[in-house]
Write a protein that holds these residues in place. Sequence first.
Motif, PDB file in Angstrom:
ATOM      1  N   LEU A   1      -2.715  10.011 -14.439  1.00 50.23           N
ATOM      2  CA  LEU A   1      -4.098  10.119 -13.977  1.00 50.23           C
ATOM      3  C   LEU A   1      -4.304   9.260 -12.725  1.00 50.23           C
ATOM      4  CD1 LEU A   1      -6.755  11.473 -14.917  1.00 50.23           C
ATOM      5  CD2 LEU A   1      -7.291   9.362 -16.118  1.00 50.23           C
ATOM      6  N   ARG A   2      -3.732   8.067 -12.735  1.00 46.93           N
ATOM      7  CA  ARG A   2      -3.844   7.178 -11.577  1.00 46.93           C
ATOM      8  C   ARG A   2      -3.112   7.754 -10.371  1.00 46.93           C
ATOM      9  NH1 ARG A   2      -2.648   2.878 -15.279  1.00 46.93           N
ATOM     10  NH2 ARG A   2      -0.565   2.793 -14.356  1.00 46.93           N
ATOM     11  N   LEU A   3      -1.963   8.359 -10.611  1.00 44.60           N
ATOM     12  CA  LEU A   3      -1.162   8.913  -9.520  1.00 44.60           C
ATOM     13  C   LEU A   3      -1.920  10.009  -8.774  1.00 44.60           C
ATOM     14  CD1 LEU A   3       1.574   9.086  -8.049  1.00 44.60           C
ATOM     15  CD2 LEU A   3       2.302  10.722  -9.790  1.00 44.60           C
ATOM     16  N   TYR A   4      -2.546  10.919  -9.519  1.00 41.61           N
ATOM     17  CA  TYR A   4      -3.299  11.993  -8.866  1.00 41.61           C
ATOM     18  C   TYR A   4      -4.604  11.459  -8.272  1.00 41.61           C
ATOM     19  CZ  TYR A   4      -0.132  15.722 -10.119  1.00 41.61           C
ATOM     20  OH  TYR A   4       0.973  16.538 -10.177  1.00 41.61           O
ATOM     21  N   GLY A   5      -5.157  10.448  -8.912  1.00 36.04           N
ATOM     22  CA  GLY A   5      -6.351   9.827  -8.347  1.00 36.04           C
ATOM     23  C   GLY A   5      -6.073   9.198  -6.995  1.00 36.04           C
ATOM     24  N   ALA A   6      -4.873   8.630  -6.846  1.00 36.27           N
ATOM     25  CA  ALA A   6      -4.495   8.022  -5.574  1.00 36.27           C
ATOM     26  C   ALA A   6      -4.368   9.064  -4.463  1.00 36.27           C
ATOM     27  CB  ALA A   6      -3.171   7.272  -5.728  1.00 36.27           C
ATOM     28  N   ARG A   7      -4.167  10.343  -4.854  1.00 39.42           N
ATOM     29  CA  ARG A   7      -4.102  11.419  -3.869  1.00 39.42           C
ATOM     30  C   ARG A   7      -5.474  12.078  -3.679  1.00 39.42           C
ATOM     31  NH1 ARG A   7       0.963  13.614  -2.803  1.00 39.42           N
ATOM     32  NH2 ARG A   7      -0.213  14.709  -1.176  1.00 39.42           N
TER      33      ARG A   7
ATOM     34  N   ALA B   1      -2.771  18.730 -23.991  1.00 39.53           N
ATOM     35  CA  ALA B   1      -2.214  17.459 -24.454  1.00 39.53           C
ATOM     36  C   ALA B   1      -2.974  16.343 -23.752  1.00 39.53           C
ATOM     37  CB  ALA B   1      -0.716  17.373 -24.146  1.00 39.53           C
ATOM     38  N   PRO B   2      -2.932  15.125 -24.301  1.00 35.68           N
ATOM     39  CA  PRO B   2      -3.596  14.000 -23.635  1.00 35.68           C
ATOM     40  C   PRO B   2      -2.969  13.723 -22.269  1.00 35.68           C
ATOM     41  CG  PRO B   2      -3.100  13.472 -25.928  1.00 35.68           C
ATOM     42  CD  PRO B   2      -2.378  14.748 -25.622  1.00 35.68           C
ATOM     43  N   MET B   3      -3.799  13.333 -21.311  1.00 36.76           N
ATOM     44  CA  MET B   3      -3.340  13.009 -19.960  1.00 36.76           C
ATOM     45  C   MET B   3      -2.941  11.532 -19.913  1.00 36.76           C
ATOM     46  SD  MET B   3      -3.013  14.315 -16.857  1.00 36.76           S
ATOM     47  CE  MET B   3      -3.057  13.874 -15.101  1.00 36.76           C
ATOM     48  N   PRO B   4      -1.651  11.222 -19.662  1.00 35.73           N
ATOM     49  CA  PRO B   4      -1.231   9.820 -19.600  1.00 35.73           C
ATOM     50  C   PRO B   4      -1.940   9.081 -18.468  1.00 35.73           C
ATOM     51  CG  PRO B   4       0.667  11.288 -19.758  1.00 35.73           C
ATOM     52  CD  PRO B   4      -0.527  12.151 -19.478  1.00 35.73           C
TER      53      PRO B   4
ATOM     54  N   LEU C   1       3.290  16.304 -14.290  1.00 34.73           N
ATOM     55  CA  LEU C   1       4.375  15.325 -14.190  1.00 34.73           C
ATOM     56  C   LEU C   1       5.514  15.885 -13.352  1.00 34.73           C
ATOM     57  CD1 LEU C   1       5.727  12.651 -15.023  1.00 34.73           C
ATOM     58  CD2 LEU C   1       6.586  13.852 -17.058  1.00 34.73           C
ATOM     59  N   PHE C   2       5.914  17.127 -13.644  1.00 33.71           N
ATOM     60  CA  PHE C   2       7.019  17.733 -12.900  1.00 33.71           C
ATOM     61  C   PHE C   2       6.660  17.907 -11.426  1.00 33.71           C
ATOM     62  CE2 PHE C   2       8.092  19.944 -17.133  1.00 33.71           C
ATOM     63  CZ  PHE C   2       8.770  18.810 -17.568  1.00 33.71           C
ATOM     64  N   ILE C   3       5.411  18.254 -11.148  1.00 31.39           N
ATOM     65  CA  ILE C   3       4.969  18.389  -9.759  1.00 31.39           C
ATOM     66  C   ILE C   3       5.068  17.043  -9.046  1.00 31.39           C
ATOM     67  CG2 ILE C   3       2.969  18.837  -8.284  1.00 31.39           C
ATOM     68  CD1 ILE C   3       2.095  20.934 -10.376  1.00 31.39           C
ATOM     69  N   SER C   4       4.618  15.984  -9.722  1.00 33.30           N
ATOM     70  CA  SER C   4       4.626  14.653  -9.099  1.00 33.30           C
ATOM     71  C   SER C   4       6.037  14.135  -8.887  1.00 33.30           C
ATOM     72  CB  SER C   4       3.840  13.664  -9.960  1.00 33.30           C
ATOM     73  OG  SER C   4       4.532  13.376 -11.172  1.00 33.30           O
ATOM     74  N   GLN C   5       6.999  14.620  -9.667  1.00 33.23           N
ATOM     75  CA  GLN C   5       8.378  14.161  -9.550  1.00 33.23           C
ATOM     76  C   GLN C   5       9.167  14.926  -8.495  1.00 33.23           C
ATOM     77  OE1 GLN C   5       9.664  14.662 -13.621  1.00 33.23           O
ATOM     78  NE2 GLN C   5       9.160  12.538 -14.165  1.00 33.23           N
TER      79      GLN C   5
ATOM     80  N   LYS D   1     -14.002   5.795 -19.422  1.00 34.89           N
ATOM     81  CA  LYS D   1     -13.869   6.491 -20.709  1.00 34.89           C
ATOM     82  C   LYS D   1     -12.420   6.901 -20.939  1.00 34.89           C
ATOM     83  CE  LYS D   1     -18.268   6.405 -21.750  1.00 34.89           C
ATOM     84  NZ  LYS D   1     -18.778   5.632 -22.906  1.00 34.89           N
ATOM     85  N   LEU D   2     -11.518   6.012 -20.589  1.00 34.77           N
ATOM     86  CA  LEU D   2     -10.097   6.304 -20.710  1.00 34.77           C
ATOM     87  C   LEU D   2      -9.739   6.679 -22.151  1.00 34.77           C
ATOM     88  CD1 LEU D   2      -7.555   6.245 -18.920  1.00 34.77           C
ATOM     89  CD2 LEU D   2      -7.109   3.950 -19.823  1.00 34.77           C
TER      90      LEU D   2
END
Length: 537
Positions: free
Chosen positions: A315-321, A308-311, A284-288, A349-350
């Motif tokens: 998950l979508r944000l990194y998938g887009a990259r 911890a669970p991946m929000p 999250l901090f990396i993406s921000q 399998k979200l």
Amino acid sequence: MDRTLTTATTAKIADAATAGSAHAVGLAEWLTRRAARAPHKPALTCNGITWNYGELIERIERMSAVLAAGGVTPGARVGYLGLNDPMFVVVLFATARIGAICVPLNFRLSGQELAFIIGDAGVHTLVVGEEHIAVIDAVRTDLACHCFIHRGGAVPGWESADALMAGARAERSLPVAVPVRADDVAVIMYTSGTTGHPKGAMLTHGNFWANNLNEMFLWDMVSTDVTLNFAPMFHVGGLLCGSMATLLAGGHLMLQRAFDAEAVLHAVAAHRITVSFAVPAMLLFISQHAAFEAADLSSLRLIAVGGAPMPEPLLRLYGARNIPVHQGYGMTETASMITFLHPDRSSDKLGSSGTPPLMTEIKLIDASGEPVTAPGATGEICVRGANVMPGYWNRPEATQASFTPDGWFRSGDIGYRDAEGFLYVCDRIKDMVISGGENIYPAEVESVLYDHPDIAEVAVIGAPDARWGERVVAVVAPCPGKSITLEGLHAFAEGKLARYKLPKELRIVDALPRNSTGKVLKATLRVHNVATATGSP
């Protein structure tokens, strides 16, 4: 230290490649064998300095000579306290080389907390980074360690690891490597205790070997991989999620002293990083970070995520990259890995934590210990495999309680499986709070806060947090006529608890809800909005 390999060291590495041994699963043994295949290949980089495999082995040999000369014998414990550093890797494998046991220490703990763990483990020799000398000096009179070694130059009352290693000429003072069995303990990793004191999970050489194989098969680890580790290596995630498997595969391990989002983005682009591990809060901090959008992350073939669970939005944000995210579920007691979800199944399998790797199996049991097999039916998650610890250090009762009569480790987590066998973790029997990938046990925090003179009752729970996954919440019933503030709680607990364990939110109540036997109903506290919340997420 001379960076050129000595003839003697090169010969020893070559001998190890052809000697043959029944003890090849030992940490020091397999690393020496791997080094023999390509001693001049880059092995470890940190702070702009790179050691090849031969140089790494030579430093490990010298440190093993230092430890042996200081009285460390097979089975003795060697503690390491410090930020991520090549010296940690050296101490880990040097300790293993002479049959001793490494005890990684959490540098975020207070002096009192560290003193308990050091005493509980019976640490003989303590190796400390310069930035943590002060916290140890403050409790040094309470420690029974025989040797105090630090990473750096001259410091009064401390031996210098650099100076000792420089004087340990491997040609004349190298101790004979001690053969180890797969079931010999290699590392004791302390986890926060549900009863107020941490417990040491004994991880064997075989546990490390099994976890490495799990990762190598799951992630297709190869000698061309460049792995970036910025997670703390006192943590099972930082130590075992990618780092050790990279060395076993003959890859290049790059260490960052501590997590820094900008440094991560720079390193991935500059060094063409292929593999990394993070907890969701780090991603999250990396993406921000402002540099995220323009950063070249194209070399990443996978990021392993745990703690911890991946929000879903993340998950979508990194998938887009086009960055594959491997989600996992694991514990210290299982040498990290229990299940893993491949990126190919993350959409359909979200919420699932996946299926077990090659060396591991799971089952679910009900309250009576009977297997739960129906899809969707919940039960306690139990684990069996070569990666599962044999037990807790000096805690026979806790060890017995953690295993079923037929030898399965009881995770304390509740889950269910779908029709395809994919695991979903849905609740915790234990009240552990996971904040930023750190395990925090309420009983430990409560035991400190109960000493506050103005607190009549206190219960600690976790609450959802957009940044950290969960945050620590203190639910307090003050003594009559007294008032409690979050700032006051922090001031009271300072030095008694690591900062990440301090409550981030305070809720004031007249009395804690309890059942007929007097047990606090924490489920009620979690569900209901009790009184007034103060503080910030």
